[in-house]
Design an enzyme around this catalytic site. Sequence first.
Site, PDB file in Angstrom:
ATOM      1  CD  GLU A 115      -3.067  -0.917   0.185  1.00 22.51           C
ATOM      2  OE1 GLU A 115      -3.050   0.091  -0.536  1.00 22.51           O
ATOM      3  OE2 GLU A 115      -3.935  -1.810   0.089  1.00 22.51           O
ATOM      4  CG  ASP A 242      -6.139  -7.040  -7.759  1.00 26.92           C
ATOM      5  OD1 ASP A 242      -5.081  -7.286  -7.150  1.00 26.92           O
ATOM      6  OD2 ASP A 242      -7.028  -6.305  -7.283  1.00 26.92           O
ATOM      7  CD  GLU A 341     -14.863  -5.030  -2.600  1.00 28.96           C
ATOM      8  OE1 GLU A 341     -15.238  -4.061  -3.285  1.00 28.96           O
ATOM      9  OE2 GLU A 341     -13.682  -5.142  -2.199  1.00 28.96           O
ATOM     10  CD  GLU A 360     -10.296  -1.161  -8.680  1.00 31.46           C
ATOM     11  OE1 GLU A 360     -11.376  -0.689  -8.267  1.00 31.46           O
ATOM     12  OE2 GLU A 360      -9.292  -1.295  -7.952  1.00 31.46           O
TER      13      GLU A 360
HETATM   14  C1  DMJ Z   1      -6.260   0.805  -4.998  1.00 33.76           C
HETATM   15  O1  DMJ Z   1      -5.470   1.012  -3.887  1.00 33.76           O
HETATM   16  C2  DMJ Z   1      -5.486   0.135  -6.106  1.00 33.76           C
HETATM   17  O2  DMJ Z   1      -6.164   0.301  -7.320  1.00 33.76           O
HETATM   18  C3  DMJ Z   1      -5.260  -1.330  -5.846  1.00 33.76           C
HETATM   19  O3  DMJ Z   1      -4.624  -1.973  -6.922  1.00 33.76           O
HETATM   20  C4  DMJ Z   1      -6.586  -2.029  -5.587  1.00 33.76           C
HETATM   21  N1  DMJ Z   1      -7.357  -1.350  -4.563  1.00 33.76           N
HETATM   22  C5  DMJ Z   1      -7.510   0.072  -4.607  1.00 33.76           C
HETATM   23  C6  DMJ Z   1      -8.706   0.578  -5.382  1.00 33.76           C
HETATM   24  O4  DMJ Z   1      -9.803  -0.198  -5.396  1.00 33.76           O
END
Ligand code: DMJ
Length: 456
Positions: A115, A242, A341, A360
């Site tokens: 993060e 992902d 979600e 996304e």
């Molecule tokens: C973001 O921090 C990034 O896009 C990550 O890859 C996935 N989660 C969040 C957004 O949903």
Amino acid sequence: MKTLLSFLLLLPTIAVAQQRPKQSTHVRTDRLASEVKAEFQHAWQGYKKYAWGHDDLKPLSKSYHDWYSEPLLMTPVDALDTMILMGMDQEAASVRDYIAINLSFDKDISVQNFEVTIRLLGGLLTNYQLTKDKRLLTLANDLGKRLLPVFNSPTGMPYRYVNLKTGAVRDPVSNPAETGTLLIEFATLSKLTGNPVFYDKAKRALVETFKRRSSIGLVGEWINVETGQWTNSDSHISGAIDSYYEYLVKCWVLFGDRDCKRMWDESIVAINKYLKDDLSQRNELWYGHADMNTGKRGATTYGALDAFFPAVLALSGDLAKAKLLQDSSFKMWQQADIEPEEYNYRENKITSPGYPLRPEIVESTYYLYHYTKDPRYFRMGEQLWRDFVKYCRTDEGYAALKSVVTKEKSDSMQSFVFAETFKYFYLLFASPKTLNFDQVVFNTEAHPVFKRLVRK
Ligand code: DMJ
């Protein structure tokens, strides 16, 4: 594997005088782009009023949330490049100064490497490229060095947490998203500082993750970075995996990294063979779950996080599947006029009803509009925007939803709303001159990294 030297030699070395978009390109030709900018400013004012100097605004209690015992300015760092792209010049300059003066990583806190890398390291590097403010590169370099101990595992795959002051690491059970979503930021830091160590460590972590794919070419969900053994064999394109796939494609596009292309080419064959789910009777395409070893179909669920995949498919050149999957994401959104979600696409059932303001689906809409210029994606984006404002706006910002069915709000507005959700809406609606898509690759937090090297 290429050394950093040969990697650098492949890169264009002409210094870019000023990567920041020219003033004239900030002219917003569209009413919707102006609306997005106004709403960004609304949410930003809420952050400034109630959470200034902290990580995130809590939009219902009108207070703040810090990730750790001391704040790391998640929201200002994540928001800054969006401000610059929106032409908020004065505000951006003062936020940049605030970050440069107040952000310090010399803190006795244990932080999540993934993060912090995608939000802070990515944000600092992009904002350095946009402004050439060396203070931001100095901060990025300091952060990068403090994160390096994560890679000191027997496999080279990173631990999940590291103490920024002591370098102590913890949490050896990680996942492909966390072990494999580091190379854009770390390689860019190597390019900009001339120090190969960041590139070497992050590249090794990505390759070591790929090397542990199963005999049918899939990765699982959780892996022990000390033993290299999978602890969960569920395979999918959703959260925890992902952006591992996203970075295989993007590091090929951004750096011309042929290893990443080879890894992607092999991975996508397995993804399409075992995870892709064609509902031909409904003329729909989805990607679900399967066991990484046997390929046996698991859950037939897809969700808000999976909605990044049309963008990745489009970037990799598979526009046909990208379009079909985007239609599925939009169908999921329309179940409750905000996406859940998680959604069981075979049963048309919402299985996890929260909506933490994820970007996304907007990101993929922007990519598809960019590649096709088909106005239907613009209209799709307008629908997403209208629903987003209608159900998530509060007096002082935007709030996540506890449930997309009841539309009950929850007290959270994560920094990615500023970095990603508003940015992708804005880029979709604004003039394409706002940011030249072909000159950048977005990291997974939507920080655009410029392909051409900006010299120190
Ligand atoms: C973001 O921090 C990034 O896009 C990550 O890859 C996935 N989660 C969040 C957004 O949903």
